[in-house]
Design a protein around this motif. Sequence first.
Motif, PDB file in Angstrom:
ATOM      1  N   THR A 164       0.863  -1.171   0.000  1.00  0.00           N
ATOM      2  CA  THR A 164       0.000   0.000   0.000  1.00  0.00           C
ATOM      3  C   THR A 164       0.904   1.226   0.000  1.00  0.00           C
ATOM      4  O   THR A 164       1.896   1.285   0.718  1.00  0.00           O
ATOM      5  N   ARG A 165       0.562   2.206  -0.819  1.00  0.00           N
ATOM      6  CA  ARG A 165       1.458   3.344  -1.035  1.00  0.00           C
ATOM      7  C   ARG A 165       1.166   4.464  -0.044  1.00  0.00           C
ATOM      8  O   ARG A 165       0.018   4.858   0.169  1.00  0.00           O
ATOM      9  N   VAL A 166       2.242   4.995   0.525  1.00  0.00           N
ATOM     10  CA  VAL A 166       2.164   6.151   1.422  1.00  0.00           C
ATOM     11  C   VAL A 166       2.982   7.275   0.804  1.00  0.00           C
ATOM     12  O   VAL A 166       4.164   7.088   0.476  1.00  0.00           O
ATOM     13  N   THR A 167       2.341   8.419   0.638  1.00  0.00           N
ATOM     14  CA  THR A 167       3.019   9.591   0.094  1.00  0.00           C
ATOM     15  C   THR A 167       2.851  10.739   1.086  1.00  0.00           C
ATOM     16  O   THR A 167       1.725  11.083   1.448  1.00  0.00           O
ATOM     17  N   VAL A 168       3.963  11.300   1.517  1.00  0.00           N
ATOM     18  CA  VAL A 168       3.940  12.369   2.514  1.00  0.00           C
ATOM     19  C   VAL A 168       4.496  13.634   1.875  1.00  0.00           C
ATOM     20  O   VAL A 168       5.622  13.650   1.384  1.00  0.00           O
TER      21      VAL A 168
END
Length: 124
Positions: A118-122
């Motif tokens: 699952t992709r996390v972009t901050v």
Amino acid sequence: QVQLVESGGGSVQAGGSLRLSCAASGFTSSSRCMGWFRQAPEKAREGIIQIDRTTSYADSVKGRFTVSRDSSKNTLYLEIDSLKPEDTAMYYCAARATWNCIPGAVRPADFGVWGQGTRVTVSS
């Protein structure tokens, strides 16, 4: 069929929080060593947490990342607080074939079952 499915990723601003989930099927995740990994763009996959009867955190995530299990849902969770841009990555959960984790560094080669991530972009 043994399967892991991650969810809960998204795009958040720095300082925010996320809770990632890893739903297991075909086996009982609480009876296995489970791990969380992440892979940033153009970087190697990094082991950040493993849990059996105890929990080990990589130094890079200590204090902001918390792992937990819900045996009734056969699900593993990863709570991430105070997100930073450098936390941007694809996050994966994985399972070993045995109940016990190998002490020391969390190594991808020690885990045989993987979710799709699952992709996390901050953003800053």
